[in-house]
Design an enzyme around this catalytic site. Structure first.
Site, mmCIF file in Angstrom:
data_model
loop_
_atom_site.group_PDB
_atom_site.id
_atom_site.type_symbol
_atom_site.label_atom_id
_atom_site.label_comp_id
_atom_site.label_asym_id
_atom_site.label_seq_id
_atom_site.Cartn_x
_atom_site.Cartn_y
_atom_site.Cartn_z
ATOM 1 N NE ARG A 1 32.720 -28.760 -4.397
ATOM 2 C CZ ARG A 1 33.072 -29.980 -4.911
ATOM 3 N NH1 ARG A 1 32.293 -31.211 -5.243
ATOM 4 N NH2 ARG A 1 34.129 -30.147 -5.906
ATOM 5 C CE LYS B 1 37.345 -29.715 -2.747
ATOM 6 N NZ LYS B 1 37.595 -28.511 -2.808
ATOM 7 N N GLY B 2 32.610 -34.486 -4.343
ATOM 8 C CA GLY B 2 31.124 -34.026 -5.180
ATOM 9 C C GLY B 2 30.210 -35.166 -4.282
ATOM 10 C CG PHE C 1 28.402 -31.043 -16.207
ATOM 11 C CD1 PHE C 1 29.358 -31.290 -15.904
ATOM 12 C CD2 PHE C 1 28.883 -29.968 -15.139
ATOM 13 C CE1 PHE C 1 30.357 -32.018 -14.840
ATOM 14 C CE2 PHE C 1 29.637 -29.974 -14.013
ATOM 15 C CZ PHE C 1 30.552 -30.789 -14.683
ATOM 16 C CD GLU D 1 31.892 -40.996 -7.648
ATOM 17 O OE1 GLU D 1 31.417 -39.919 -6.799
ATOM 18 O OE2 GLU D 1 32.929 -40.899 -8.922
ATOM 19 C CG ASP D 2 28.950 -37.375 -7.720
ATOM 20 O OD1 ASP D 2 30.271 -38.203 -7.502
ATOM 21 O OD2 ASP D 2 30.200 -36.141 -7.422
ATOM 22 C CE LYS E 1 26.452 -36.689 -16.722
ATOM 23 N NZ LYS E 1 27.052 -35.535 -17.111
ATOM 24 C CG ASP F 1 32.473 -29.207 -8.888
ATOM 25 O OD1 ASP F 1 32.261 -30.324 -8.759
ATOM 26 O OD2 ASP F 1 33.640 -28.641 -9.152
ATOM 27 C CG ASP G 1 30.804 -38.593 -17.469
ATOM 28 O OD1 ASP G 1 29.370 -38.531 -17.761
ATOM 29 O OD2 ASP G 1 31.949 -38.397 -17.405
HETATM 30 P P1 IMP Z 1 34.075 -40.847 -14.348
HETATM 31 O O1 IMP Z 1 35.403 -41.603 -13.764
HETATM 32 O O2 IMP Z 1 33.958 -40.369 -15.447
HETATM 33 O O3 IMP Z 1 33.018 -42.007 -13.976
HETATM 34 O O4 IMP Z 1 33.442 -39.659 -13.287
HETATM 35 C C1 IMP Z 1 33.166 -40.044 -11.983
HETATM 36 C C2 IMP Z 1 33.015 -38.059 -11.486
HETATM 37 O O5 IMP Z 1 33.474 -36.983 -12.782
HETATM 38 C C3 IMP Z 1 32.285 -38.026 -10.772
HETATM 39 O O6 IMP Z 1 32.610 -38.633 -9.591
HETATM 40 C C4 IMP Z 1 31.890 -36.603 -10.543
HETATM 41 O O7 IMP Z 1 32.292 -35.736 -9.558
HETATM 42 C C5 IMP Z 1 32.229 -35.691 -11.882
HETATM 43 N N1 IMP Z 1 31.035 -35.642 -12.432
HETATM 44 C C6 IMP Z 1 30.897 -36.262 -14.052
HETATM 45 N N2 IMP Z 1 29.454 -36.211 -14.674
HETATM 46 C C7 IMP Z 1 29.538 -34.864 -13.487
HETATM 47 C C8 IMP Z 1 28.468 -34.013 -13.536
HETATM 48 O O8 IMP Z 1 27.161 -33.628 -14.362
HETATM 49 N N3 IMP Z 1 28.580 -33.265 -13.241
HETATM 50 C C9 IMP Z 1 29.465 -33.066 -12.159
HETATM 51 N N4 IMP Z 1 30.226 -33.986 -11.790
HETATM 52 C C10 IMP Z 1 30.579 -34.983 -12.734
HETATM 53 MG MG MG Z 2 33.169 -37.258 -7.680
#
Ligand code: IMP
Ligand code: MG
Length: 182
Positions: A166, A44-45, A153, A100-101, A132, A160, A104
């Site tokens: 959100r 949803k982000g 975070f 994407e939001d 990040k 969220d 990470d």
């Molecule tokens: P990744 O697969 O580790 O790159 O994670 C990405 C997903 O993790 C993003 O689409 C977010 O939904 C969630 N996420 C990662 N860091 C944060 C944060 O600081 N706040 C909120 N959601 C996060």
């Molecule tokens: Mg996301």
């Protein structure tokens, strides 16, 4: 501000977000001037970023949404990606932009890019509001990045913590006690 009692710090204001979203949308308009891309938002982000950005892109675009889960409701990835909702548009032969939001570890986007290429998308690029870089586990090429943020975070503007915060207009860091609560 809503929920302001829980906010420790505003990292990026809604005015700064709006300016940067306009810049990215203009860049996409220029880069895809001979194409009509399929823009896929990751739920949803990314919903607010997606909604704001697509309205600023001056192209004939299609939109769709996908929902994956990699976080078990906490603040770090489980590494295991589950497809919760698929797109309903045929992406074969399409220029796809995944929205994407935040990136990470990069595992979510690596999974999505490979899945879309396996389905014969003509091209797959990524637009993320936040990145990040210090947390990256997989090496992934990201064409459009709104802001690079430190390893904190963040919530707001679609993002969220356990489904809360959100609808904050700014991108914020919460007080430590909020993350400690069950
Ligand atoms: P990744 O697969 O580790 O790159 O994670 C990405 C997903 O993790 C993003 O689409 C977010 O939904 C969630 N996420 C990662 N860091 C944060 C944060 O600081 N706040 C909120 N959601 C996060
Ligand atoms: Mg996301």
């Amino acid at each position: 501000m809503k929920n302001c009692i829980s906010v420790k710090e505003i990292l990026i204001t809604s005015t700064e977000i709006d300016k940067r979203v306009t810049e990215i949308a203009n860049q996409i308009t220029a880069d895809y001037k001979d194409s009509s891309p399929l823009i896929i938002g990751v739920l949803k982000g990314a919903w607010i970023f997606m909604a704001d950005m697509v309205r600023k892109i001056e192209l004939d675009v299609d939109v769709d949404f996908i929902c994956v889960s990699s976080y078990g409701g906490g603040t770090s990835t489980s590494g295991q990606i589950t497809l919760l909702k698929d797109i309903t548009t045929d992406c074969s032969g399409r220029d796809v932009i995944v929205v994407e939001d935040i990136i990470d570890s990069g595992t979510t986007l690596m999974y999505l890019r490979e899945m879309l290429l396996e389905r014969n998308a003509a091209s797959v690029n990524i637009a993320t509001l936040l990145s990040k870089p210090s947390r990256r586990v997989v090496d992934i090429d990201v064409k459009y990045i709104g802001f690079e943020v430190p390893d904190k975070f963040v919530v707001g503007y679609g993002m969220d913590y356990k489904e809360r915060f959100r609808t904050l207009q700014d991108i914020c860091v919460l007080k430590e006690e909020v993350y400690k609560k069950k």
